[in-house]
Design a protein around this motif. Sequence first.
Motif, PDB file in Angstrom:
ATOM      1  N   GLY A 119       0.795  -1.216   0.000  1.00 47.14           N
ATOM      2  CA  GLY A 119       0.000   0.000   0.000  1.00 47.14           C
ATOM      3  C   GLY A 119       0.828   1.267   0.000  1.00 47.14           C
ATOM      4  N   GLU A 120       2.090   1.183   0.385  1.00 51.23           N
ATOM      5  CA  GLU A 120       2.982   2.339   0.456  1.00 51.23           C
ATOM      6  C   GLU A 120       3.673   2.535  -0.891  1.00 51.23           C
ATOM      7  N   PRO A 121       3.431   3.664  -1.576  1.00 51.73           N
ATOM      8  CA  PRO A 121       3.981   3.840  -2.920  1.00 51.73           C
ATOM      9  C   PRO A 121       5.437   4.322  -2.977  1.00 51.73           C
ATOM     10  N   GLU A 122       6.072   4.537  -1.858  1.00 50.98           N
ATOM     11  CA  GLU A 122       7.442   5.061  -1.875  1.00 50.98           C
ATOM     12  C   GLU A 122       8.367   4.071  -2.600  1.00 50.98           C
ATOM     13  N   PRO A 123       9.085   4.534  -3.649  1.00 50.69           N
ATOM     14  CA  PRO A 123       9.961   3.644  -4.421  1.00 50.69           C
ATOM     15  C   PRO A 123      11.159   3.153  -3.590  1.00 50.69           C
ATOM     16  N   SER A 124      11.544   1.931  -3.869  1.00 49.54           N
ATOM     17  CA  SER A 124      12.730   1.355  -3.233  1.00 49.54           C
ATOM     18  C   SER A 124      13.957   1.640  -4.099  1.00 49.54           C
ATOM     19  N   GLN A 125      15.121   1.353  -3.552  1.00 47.08           N
ATOM     20  CA  GLN A 125      16.350   1.480  -4.341  1.00 47.08           C
ATOM     21  C   GLN A 125      16.316   0.504  -5.522  1.00 47.08           C
ATOM     22  N   ALA A 126      15.757  -0.689  -5.316  1.00 45.70           N
ATOM     23  CA  ALA A 126      15.626  -1.663  -6.407  1.00 45.70           C
ATOM     24  C   ALA A 126      14.724  -1.118  -7.516  1.00 45.70           C
ATOM     25  N   ASP A 127      13.672  -0.391  -7.143  1.00 43.54           N
ATOM     26  CA  ASP A 127      12.788   0.225  -8.140  1.00 43.54           C
ATOM     27  C   ASP A 127      13.570   1.222  -8.993  1.00 43.54           C
ATOM     28  N   ARG A 128      14.397   2.011  -8.357  1.00 44.21           N
ATOM     29  CA  ARG A 128      15.191   3.005  -9.090  1.00 44.21           C
ATOM     30  C   ARG A 128      16.209   2.320 -10.004  1.00 44.21           C
TER      31      ARG A 128
END
Length: 165
Positions: A119-128
């Motif tokens: 539910g938390e949309p904050e991107p992870s380092q893996a997303d970046r």
Amino acid sequence: MNITNLRAGELPGTYVVTEPVTDTELMRLAKLLAKRRLARGRKIDSPGEVHRCLQTLLMDYEHEVFGILMLDNRHRIIQFSEMFRGTINSASVYPREVVKEALAQNAAAVILVHNHPSGEPEPSQADRQITDRIKQALDTVEVRVLDHVVVGHEGTVSFAERGWC
């Protein structure tokens, strides 16, 4: 419930439901409307509307899903594809497959999207990192990455708005 239970409201983009509906029926209807707004040939005029449509399509999955919205050179929608499905906290994403799909659809630009089932949309380092890898791969075939949208229950995060795309 079907679409015949709706009628247009007084203001553009508003609707009146003509009989009682359940939460499930409302969500199905919202997804149907979101798919219509992301239909082939529609021009993207508002990033916010696109973000809301993508959130509606992906926010209730219990697993991570990664997709791409493919656009032509005038930023008209070609197709939205859910490309990869993962687990509750990750999905394996293959840049090669993203490039193949973008080329198969003759896309000039793409918007990447994935959900966070937490539910938390904050991107992870893996997303970046995966965004950078996909962007590099698509750059080699002259397909622009306009944005990467991370979807959560309470909203979305846009890489473009943060200056990351």
